[in-house]
Design a protein around this motif. Structure first.
Motif, PDB file in Angstrom:
ATOM      1  N   THR A  26      10.787  11.709  51.868  1.00  0.00           N
ATOM      2  CA  THR A  26      10.681  12.967  51.126  1.00  0.00           C
ATOM      3  C   THR A  26       9.250  13.364  50.775  1.00  0.00           C
ATOM      4  N   GLY A  27       8.333  12.419  50.830  1.00  0.00           N
ATOM      5  CA  GLY A  27       6.943  12.699  50.472  1.00  0.00           C
ATOM      6  C   GLY A  27       6.694  12.757  48.973  1.00  0.00           C
ATOM      7  N   THR A  28       7.715  12.422  48.175  1.00  0.00           N
ATOM      8  CA  THR A  28       7.576  12.487  46.724  1.00  0.00           C
ATOM      9  C   THR A  28       6.989  11.196  46.156  1.00  0.00           C
ATOM     10  N   GLU A  29       6.538  11.293  44.908  1.00  0.00           N
ATOM     11  CA  GLU A  29       5.981  10.149  44.193  1.00  0.00           C
ATOM     12  C   GLU A  29       7.041   9.062  44.054  1.00  0.00           C
ATOM     13  N   ALA A  47      14.510  15.165  43.629  1.00  0.00           N
ATOM     14  CA  ALA A  47      15.764  15.557  42.961  1.00  0.00           C
ATOM     15  C   ALA A  47      16.903  15.657  43.970  1.00  0.00           C
ATOM     16  N   ALA A  48      16.608  16.074  45.177  1.00  0.00           N
ATOM     17  CA  ALA A  48      17.637  16.284  46.189  1.00  0.00           C
ATOM     18  C   ALA A  48      18.044  15.001  46.911  1.00  0.00           C
ATOM     19  N   ASN A  49      17.111  14.061  47.058  1.00  0.00           N
ATOM     20  CA  ASN A  49      17.383  12.872  47.856  1.00  0.00           C
ATOM     21  C   ASN A  49      16.644  11.661  47.285  1.00  0.00           C
ATOM     22  N   PRO A  50      17.009  11.188  46.080  1.00  0.00           N
ATOM     23  CA  PRO A  50      16.317  10.020  45.534  1.00  0.00           C
ATOM     24  C   PRO A  50      16.681   8.755  46.311  1.00  0.00           C
ATOM     25  N   LEU A  51      15.663   8.063  46.760  1.00  0.00           N
ATOM     26  CA  LEU A  51      15.852   6.848  47.540  1.00  0.00           C
ATOM     27  C   LEU A  51      15.122   5.698  46.867  1.00  0.00           C
ATOM     28  N   ALA A  52      15.690   4.504  46.965  1.00  0.00           N
ATOM     29  CA  ALA A  52      15.073   3.304  46.408  1.00  0.00           C
ATOM     30  C   ALA A  52      14.630   2.398  47.546  1.00  0.00           C
ATOM     31  N   ALA A  67      15.781   1.812  52.854  1.00  0.00           N
ATOM     32  CA  ALA A  67      16.039   2.576  51.626  1.00  0.00           C
ATOM     33  C   ALA A  67      17.524   2.650  51.329  1.00  0.00           C
ATOM     34  N   ARG A  68      17.826   2.778  50.038  1.00  0.00           N
ATOM     35  CA  ARG A  68      19.204   3.026  49.636  1.00  0.00           C
ATOM     36  C   ARG A  68      19.212   4.257  48.738  1.00  0.00           C
ATOM     37  N   ARG A  69      20.260   5.030  48.815  1.00  0.00           N
ATOM     38  CA  ARG A  69      20.395   6.246  47.998  1.00  0.00           C
ATOM     39  C   ARG A  69      20.737   5.844  46.569  1.00  0.00           C
ATOM     40  N   VAL A  70      20.126   6.519  45.595  1.00  0.00           N
ATOM     41  CA  VAL A  70      20.417   6.267  44.183  1.00  0.00           C
ATOM     42  C   VAL A  70      20.884   7.558  43.524  1.00  0.00           C
ATOM     43  N   ASP A  71      21.565   7.414  42.401  1.00  0.00           N
ATOM     44  CA  ASP A  71      22.101   8.573  41.695  1.00  0.00           C
ATOM     45  C   ASP A  71      21.099   9.230  40.768  1.00  0.00           C
ATOM     46  N   SER A  72      20.111   8.462  40.288  1.00  0.00           N
ATOM     47  CA  SER A  72      19.145   9.028  39.345  1.00  0.00           C
ATOM     48  C   SER A  72      17.796   8.364  39.506  1.00  0.00           C
ATOM     49  N   VAL A  73      16.776   9.050  39.010  1.00  0.00           N
ATOM     50  CA  VAL A  73      15.408   8.549  39.059  1.00  0.00           C
ATOM     51  C   VAL A  73      15.066   8.012  37.674  1.00  0.00           C
TER      52      VAL A  73
END
Length: 79
Positions: A26-29, A47-52, A67-73
């Protein structure tokens, strides 16, 4: 915010390098977090695709396949 998500981990990376790390998808922080099993991870602030991403032996594994998808940051969605 829970104590586990507010912890900051020292990955042994220079602070300036840590500040420029970004999610490869995503290029996000990326922010510090703890995975379900208690191990450190970095979570994208998208916000659209939070990954851990896992951190193994102090090394962030910034591969989309890891990476795994997460529900919240942590620290953002929990306030």
């Amino acid at each position: 915010m829970s104590e586990t998500t507010s912890r900051t981990f020292n990955f042994g990376v220079d602070p300036w390098v840590r500040r420029i790390l970004r999610c490869p998808v995503t290029g996000t922080e990326l922010v510090d977090s703890v995975g379900p099993d208690g191990t450190p991870e970095l979570v994208s602030t998208s916000a659209a695709n939070p990954l851990a991403y896992p951190v193994r032996d102090g090394v962030p594994i910034l591969l989309a396949s890891e990476a795994r998808r997460v529900d919240s940051v942590p620290g953002i969605d929990e306030e």
